[in-house]
Design an enzyme around this catalytic site. Structure first.
Site, mmCIF file in Angstrom:
data_model
loop_
_atom_site.group_PDB
_atom_site.id
_atom_site.type_symbol
_atom_site.label_atom_id
_atom_site.label_comp_id
_atom_site.label_asym_id
_atom_site.label_seq_id
_atom_site.Cartn_x
_atom_site.Cartn_y
_atom_site.Cartn_z
ATOM 1 N N MET A 24 0.849 -1.191 0.000
ATOM 2 C CA MET A 24 0.000 0.000 0.000
ATOM 3 C C MET A 24 0.881 1.236 0.000
ATOM 4 O O MET A 24 1.673 1.440 0.934
ATOM 5 C CB MET A 24 -0.942 -0.012 1.212
ATOM 6 C CG MET A 24 -2.004 -1.091 1.144
ATOM 7 S SD MET A 24 -2.991 -1.244 2.652
ATOM 8 C CE MET A 24 -1.871 -2.215 3.684
ATOM 9 N N GLN A 76 7.824 -4.990 -4.059
ATOM 10 C CA GLN A 76 6.976 -4.768 -5.223
ATOM 11 C C GLN A 76 7.545 -3.649 -6.088
ATOM 12 O O GLN A 76 7.799 -2.542 -5.604
ATOM 13 C CB GLN A 76 5.536 -4.410 -4.847
ATOM 14 C CG GLN A 76 4.654 -4.388 -6.096
ATOM 15 C CD GLN A 76 3.222 -3.999 -5.846
ATOM 16 O OE1 GLN A 76 2.942 -2.863 -5.503
ATOM 17 N NE2 GLN A 76 2.300 -4.949 -6.037
ATOM 18 N N CYS A 106 -2.186 -1.425 -10.007
ATOM 19 C CA CYS A 106 -2.460 -0.073 -9.517
ATOM 20 C C CYS A 106 -3.102 0.775 -10.615
ATOM 21 O O CYS A 106 -2.589 0.850 -11.732
ATOM 22 C CB CYS A 106 -1.175 0.583 -9.046
ATOM 23 S SG CYS A 106 -1.420 2.242 -8.360
ATOM 24 N N HIS A 177 -6.282 -9.341 -7.424
ATOM 25 C CA HIS A 177 -7.313 -8.509 -6.815
ATOM 26 C C HIS A 177 -8.603 -8.771 -7.592
ATOM 27 O O HIS A 177 -8.663 -8.542 -8.796
ATOM 28 C CB HIS A 177 -6.915 -7.039 -6.906
ATOM 29 C CG HIS A 177 -7.841 -6.106 -6.188
ATOM 30 N ND1 HIS A 177 -7.397 -5.026 -5.479
ATOM 31 C CD2 HIS A 177 -9.195 -6.093 -6.069
ATOM 32 C CE1 HIS A 177 -8.436 -4.378 -4.959
ATOM 33 N NE2 HIS A 177 -9.537 -5.025 -5.309
ATOM 34 N N ASN A 217 -7.081 -11.338 -3.343
ATOM 35 C CA ASN A 217 -7.039 -10.051 -2.659
ATOM 36 C C ASN A 217 -8.311 -9.282 -3.030
ATOM 37 O O ASN A 217 -8.918 -9.527 -4.058
ATOM 38 C CB ASN A 217 -5.782 -9.288 -3.120
ATOM 39 C CG ASN A 217 -5.716 -7.849 -2.651
ATOM 40 O OD1 ASN A 217 -5.427 -6.960 -3.439
ATOM 41 N ND2 ASN A 217 -5.961 -7.599 -1.390
ATOM 42 N N GLY A 218 -8.718 -8.370 -2.157
ATOM 43 C CA GLY A 218 -9.842 -7.494 -2.477
ATOM 44 C C GLY A 218 -11.068 -7.766 -1.628
ATOM 45 O O GLY A 218 -11.649 -8.852 -1.714
ATOM 46 N N GLY A 219 -11.456 -6.814 -0.808
ATOM 47 C CA GLY A 219 -12.701 -6.897 -0.062
ATOM 48 C C GLY A 219 -12.714 -7.882 1.086
ATOM 49 O O GLY A 219 -13.776 -8.139 1.666
ATOM 50 N N GLY A 239 -5.392 -5.968 2.866
ATOM 51 C CA GLY A 239 -4.756 -4.660 2.801
ATOM 52 C C GLY A 239 -5.234 -3.742 3.889
ATOM 53 O O GLY A 239 -4.741 -3.759 5.018
ATOM 54 N N ARG A 240 -6.248 -2.938 3.567
ATOM 55 C CA ARG A 240 -6.691 -1.918 4.510
ATOM 56 C C ARG A 240 -7.259 -2.487 5.805
ATOM 57 O O ARG A 240 -7.149 -1.881 6.858
ATOM 58 C CB ARG A 240 -7.682 -0.979 3.816
ATOM 59 C CG ARG A 240 -6.928 0.063 3.009
ATOM 60 C CD ARG A 240 -7.671 0.640 1.847
ATOM 61 N NE ARG A 240 -6.779 1.569 1.163
ATOM 62 C CZ ARG A 240 -5.817 1.199 0.307
ATOM 63 N NH1 ARG A 240 -5.625 -0.079 0.023
ATOM 64 N NH2 ARG A 240 -5.028 2.093 -0.248
#
Length: 341
Positions: A24, A76, A106, A177, A217-219, A239-240
């Site tokens: 991130m 990365q 990205c 993702h 990845n994702g959600g 991630g977040r």
């Protein structure tokens, strides 16, 4: 910092990929990774995306520097020129990274203007050339992180074509993702939430390419959601959710890796971060650059608001040092009445 070249270590990093913390920008710097490593000894951590230009033509040491305690960490890279990527990988060889990952996900305007990130999903053969060049430059695993597609691409045909190209190039693993990236009309922030999640598409890709290690990845907002995905995938990436509520990482080693070690407790984390801050501040780091990653440590506890306020406000004042971390911890023992109720 560790400048000892790493061995290939493909088996150990393969295990760590079972749970990873996403790269991130502006967040997963080495201070953040030090904190996350206190919470999980097993998970794979990622750097922020670093452009090839920053490494090849800029201050490589500033961008590649690692704390020895952080391992295993994936570097990365952002770039689209095979030769430049190879140069960056060779420079990174003297640092202790477990794998090298190419960003093909990205969606920001700045990244698009540099012709890397998600826009590369439209050029699978170029990405394949990048993977080959990176593999020729290192014996570490070379991996890719992508979306399921961009804009009006057919997420079935285009993702299969993309994956086949990088498999032919010898990619070691793929992080997907499970959303498209809309390069026109959505901001990077909107691209994290508005395009619908499509976990089934990622599952189908892995079913078609079962020999390719693949992480989703994702959600994924909590560990229950992450654990459910392991029925379909080799690993999960948060991630977040991990950044904003970092104490969830304290459950990862037991739940995802079968560890029997005691779970890290918040007071121990604060003490370790204070010791780290003392060392870093002696070298010129400002304590707020470390404390900013700790704001979510007390989420859900009485006094959490005051905890965050101390770390975000007091840590920015001239002369602030690690004492603000203990001050914040003390706020949890004596929360304001409104928060304690």
């Amino acid at each position: 910092m560790s400048n000892t070249p790493a061995k290939s270590g493909k088996s150990s990093v393969s295990k760590a990929r079972r749970f990873s913390v996403a790269p991130m920008i502006d967040w997963t710097d080495r201070h953040c990774r030090f904190l996350h490593r206190l919470l999980t000894r097993e998970a794979l951590l990622f750097t922020e995306m670093v452009t090839t230009g920053a490494i090849v033509h800029g201050d490589a040491e500033r961008h590649l520097r690692l704390n020895s305690e952080e391992a295993p960490v994936a570097l990365q890279l952002g770039g689209s020129e095979p030769a430049e990527l190879a140069k960056a990988v060779r420079i990174a060889e003297s640092y202790n990274y477990a794998e090298i990952n190419l960003n093909v996900g990205c969606p920001s305007d700045r990244v698009q203007s540099g012709k890397f990130g998600a826009c590369l999903m439209a050029e699978p053969q170029l990405v394949a050339d990048c993977v080959r060049a990176m593999r020729d430059a290192t014996d570490r695993p070379v991996t890719v992180k992508c979306r399921i597609g961009i804009d009006d691409q057919d997420a079935e045909e285009s993702l299969d074509r993309f994956a086949d190209a990088i498999v032919d190039a010898g990619v070691d693993a793929l992080y997907v993702h499970a959303r498209k990236a809309w390069l026109k009309g959505l901001s990077p922030k909107e691209n994290r939430t508005i395009p619908p999640l499509n976990y089934d598409r990622v599952h189908r890709l892995h079913q078609r390419l079962p020999e390719l290690p693949m992480m989703i990845n994702g959600g994924l907002e909590n560990l229950d959601m992450a654990a459910a995905e392991l029925a379909h995938m080799d690993g999960v990436m948060l991630g977040r959710a991990a950044y904003n509520t970092p104490m969830l990482l304290a459950e990862v080693d037991r739940r995802f890796f079968g560890s029997t070690a005691p779970k890290p407790e918040l007071p121990d984390i604060i003490r370790a971060m204070a010791d780290y801050a003392d060392r870093e501040c002696a070298s010129g780091t400002r304590v707020n650059n470390i404390a900013r990653h700790m704001l979510g440590l007390a989420n859900g506890l009485p006094g959490a608001r005051q905890f965050r306020q101390i770390l975000s406000v007091e840590a920015c004042k001239p002369g602030a040092d690690s004492a603000v971390m203990f001050q914040a911890l003390d706020a949890l023992s004596h929360p304001p009445l409104a928060e304690a109720s």
